[in-house]
Structures are given as C-alpha cells and as structure tokens.
Design a protein around this motif. Structure first.
Motif, PDB file in Angstrom:
ATOM      1  N   VAL A   8       0.857  -1.180   0.000  1.00  0.00           N
ATOM      2  CA  VAL A   8       0.000   0.000   0.000  1.00  0.00           C
ATOM      3  C   VAL A   8       0.897   1.235   0.000  1.00  0.00           C
ATOM      4  N   ALA A   9       0.755   2.058  -1.033  1.00  0.00           N
ATOM      5  CA  ALA A   9       1.503   3.321  -1.103  1.00  0.00           C
ATOM      6  C   ALA A   9       0.656   4.414  -0.463  1.00  0.00           C
ATOM      7  N   VAL A  10       1.295   5.248   0.345  1.00  0.00           N
ATOM      8  CA  VAL A  10       0.617   6.357   1.009  1.00  0.00           C
ATOM      9  C   VAL A  10       1.329   7.650   0.624  1.00  0.00           C
ATOM     10  N   VAL A  11       0.549   8.626   0.126  1.00  0.00           N
ATOM     11  CA  VAL A  11       1.109   9.925  -0.254  1.00  0.00           C
ATOM     12  C   VAL A  11       0.416  10.996   0.569  1.00  0.00           C
ATOM     13  N   ASP A  12       1.195  11.715   1.372  1.00  0.00           N
ATOM     14  CA  ASP A  12       0.652  12.799   2.197  1.00  0.00           C
ATOM     15  C   ASP A  12       1.798  13.726   2.557  1.00  0.00           C
ATOM     16  N   ASP A  13       1.535  15.030   2.531  1.00  0.00           N
ATOM     17  CA  ASP A  13       2.593  15.986   2.860  1.00  0.00           C
ATOM     18  C   ASP A  13       2.743  16.198   4.362  1.00  0.00           C
ATOM     19  N   ASP A  14       1.900  15.558   5.165  1.00  0.00           N
ATOM     20  CA  ASP A  14       1.985  15.659   6.624  1.00  0.00           C
ATOM     21  C   ASP A  14       2.733  14.436   7.156  1.00  0.00           C
ATOM     22  N   PRO A  15       3.956  14.614   7.669  1.00  0.00           N
ATOM     23  CA  PRO A  15       4.744  13.471   8.124  1.00  0.00           C
ATOM     24  C   PRO A  15       4.066  12.672   9.239  1.00  0.00           C
ATOM     25  N   ARG A  16       3.250  13.334  10.062  1.00  0.00           N
ATOM     26  CA  ARG A  16       2.560  12.608  11.142  1.00  0.00           C
ATOM     27  C   ARG A  16       1.528  11.636  10.572  1.00  0.00           C
ATOM     28  N   VAL A  17       0.834  12.081   9.539  1.00  0.00           N
ATOM     29  CA  VAL A  17      -0.154  11.202   8.903  1.00  0.00           C
ATOM     30  C   VAL A  17       0.556  10.034   8.223  1.00  0.00           C
ATOM     31  N   LEU A  18       1.659  10.328   7.521  1.00  0.00           N
ATOM     32  CA  LEU A  18       2.431   9.257   6.878  1.00  0.00           C
ATOM     33  C   LEU A  18       2.863   8.213   7.902  1.00  0.00           C
ATOM     34  N   ARG A  33       4.458   1.840   1.857  1.00  0.00           N
ATOM     35  CA  ARG A  33       5.484   2.696   1.255  1.00  0.00           C
ATOM     36  C   ARG A  33       4.976   4.123   1.342  1.00  0.00           C
ATOM     37  N   SER A  34       5.723   4.985   2.009  1.00  0.00           N
ATOM     38  CA  SER A  34       5.295   6.364   2.250  1.00  0.00           C
ATOM     39  C   SER A  34       6.019   7.341   1.340  1.00  0.00           C
ATOM     40  N   PHE A  35       5.269   8.343   0.867  1.00  0.00           N
ATOM     41  CA  PHE A  35       5.810   9.364  -0.012  1.00  0.00           C
ATOM     42  C   PHE A  35       5.285  10.730   0.426  1.00  0.00           C
ATOM     43  N   PRO A  36       6.149  11.750   0.523  1.00  0.00           N
ATOM     44  CA  PRO A  36       5.713  13.077   0.967  1.00  0.00           C
ATOM     45  C   PRO A  36       4.991  13.880  -0.115  1.00  0.00           C
ATOM     46  N   SER A  37       5.046  13.389  -1.360  1.00  0.00           N
ATOM     47  CA  SER A  37       4.370  14.062  -2.472  1.00  0.00           C
ATOM     48  C   SER A  37       4.221  13.060  -3.616  1.00  0.00           C
ATOM     49  N   ALA A  38       3.486  13.467  -4.649  1.00  0.00           N
ATOM     50  CA  ALA A  38       3.228  12.581  -5.778  1.00  0.00           C
ATOM     51  C   ALA A  38       4.489  12.287  -6.582  1.00  0.00           C
ATOM     52  N   GLY A  39       5.390  13.262  -6.672  1.00  0.00           N
ATOM     53  CA  GLY A  39       6.585  13.125  -7.509  1.00  0.00           C
ATOM     54  C   GLY A  39       7.398  11.870  -7.246  1.00  0.00           C
ATOM     55  N   PRO A  40       7.825  11.623  -5.996  1.00  0.00           N
ATOM     56  CA  PRO A  40       8.629  10.430  -5.733  1.00  0.00           C
ATOM     57  C   PRO A  40       7.890   9.122  -6.036  1.00  0.00           C
ATOM     58  N   MET A  58      -2.497  18.712  -1.304  1.00  0.00           N
ATOM     59  CA  MET A  58      -1.040  18.738  -1.224  1.00  0.00           C
ATOM     60  C   MET A  58      -0.514  19.761  -2.219  1.00  0.00           C
ATOM     61  N   PRO A  59       0.645  20.369  -1.919  1.00  0.00           N
ATOM     62  CA  PRO A  59       1.250  21.271  -2.901  1.00  0.00           C
ATOM     63  C   PRO A  59       1.721  20.479  -4.121  1.00  0.00           C
ATOM     64  N   GLY A  60       1.823  21.143  -5.244  1.00  0.00           N
ATOM     65  CA  GLY A  60       2.219  20.455  -6.472  1.00  0.00           C
ATOM     66  C   GLY A  60       1.041  19.652  -6.991  1.00  0.00           C
ATOM     67  N   THR A  61       1.281  18.395  -7.294  1.00  0.00           N
ATOM     68  CA  THR A  61       0.221  17.502  -7.768  1.00  0.00           C
ATOM     69  C   THR A  61      -0.656  17.130  -6.580  1.00  0.00           C
ATOM     70  N   ASN A  62      -1.934  17.546  -6.612  1.00  0.00           N
ATOM     71  CA  ASN A  62      -2.810  17.202  -5.491  1.00  0.00           C
ATOM     72  C   ASN A  62      -3.338  15.776  -5.655  1.00  0.00           C
ATOM     73  N   GLY A  63      -4.035  15.305  -4.651  1.00  0.00           N
ATOM     74  CA  GLY A  63      -4.499  13.919  -4.645  1.00  0.00           C
ATOM     75  C   GLY A  63      -5.468  13.576  -5.765  1.00  0.00           C
ATOM     76  N   LEU A  64      -6.315  14.533  -6.143  1.00  0.00           N
ATOM     77  CA  LEU A  64      -7.257  14.282  -7.240  1.00  0.00           C
ATOM     78  C   LEU A  64      -6.505  14.149  -8.564  1.00  0.00           C
TER      79      LEU A  64
END
Length: 125
Positions: A8-18, A33-40, A58-64
């Motif tokens: 399960v990949a998780v993308v969130d800019d909040d490190p606590r949520v990740l 697998r945690s990612f701070p943004s969509a890019g990585p 999220m900044p940059g590419t948002n979740g939608l």
C-alpha cells in the motif's frame, strides 16, 4: 508457496499522517510505502503497488490529480482519497464516489475498505 504481502503506497505531505498510516498498515499485515508528495511515487513507478492512499490537499500535484494520473497508468489500482476538508469528502460521497475518508479517519473502516478493495481486485483477475 509464500504469498506476497500487499503493498500500500501512502502519499501525504503531513509526516505525522504518513507515520501513523504506515504503522497502521504494517500492523495489519501490509507493506507500507510512504511518499511526501506525488513526484517520488510517480518517479519510482507504480509496479508492485497494490493500493494507493493519497491526501487530496497537497502542494504540487494534489491527490485528485494523482488519482487521475494513476488511473491512466494503472486503471486496476484502487485509490483511496483522504482529506481534512469535510466538505470535499461529503461531496464525494454524495456524488457516489467511494474511497473518500475524512481526517481523522475511522481506523477500522479504513482497514476494512483496504481489505475489501484488495480482495475485490484479486478476485477480478
């Protein structure tokens, strides 16, 4: 034959949520697998990922936008959207979109939805 644990990949800019989602998923038997943004996530590719959980705001590419990119590359990949903005989650449910979870989310409901999505995906092959 040893069965592979679902990833399960998780993308969130909040490190606590990740961190909390990673701990939750790992304790439920998944590989997180945690990612701070969509890019990585996109740079590393989606192969080997069985389900994606992404924050909407999220900044940059948002979740939608990330969901739409993932659907083009891997239409079979279940995507769950999480948001702290209740009006977005409520609007998504009204429109019949499943996979919306409001922060703070119900842990049992989220894990049940992840399990259901993975079982449905596996049985659909």
């Amino acid at each position: 034959m040893i069965k592979r644990r679902p990833v399960v990949a998780v993308v969130d800019d909040d490190p606590r949520v990740l961190e909390s989602l990673e701990d939750l998923l790992e304790s439920a038997g998944y590989v997180a697998r945690s990612f701070p943004s969509a890019g990585p996530l996109l740079a590393g590719g989606l192969s080997g990922v069985d389900l994606l959980i992404t924050d909407i705001g999220m900044p940059g590419t948002n979740g939608l936008e990330l969901r739409d990119l993932v659907r083009k590359a891997r239409p079979d990949l279940p995507v769950f959207l999480i948001t702290g903005r209740h009006e977005i989650a409520d609007q998504g449910r009204v429109q019949g979109v499943s996979g919306f979870f409001r922060k703070p989310f119900d842990v049992k409901r989220l894990l049940a939805a992840v399990g259901d999505a993975l079982r449905n995906r596996d049985s659909g092959r």
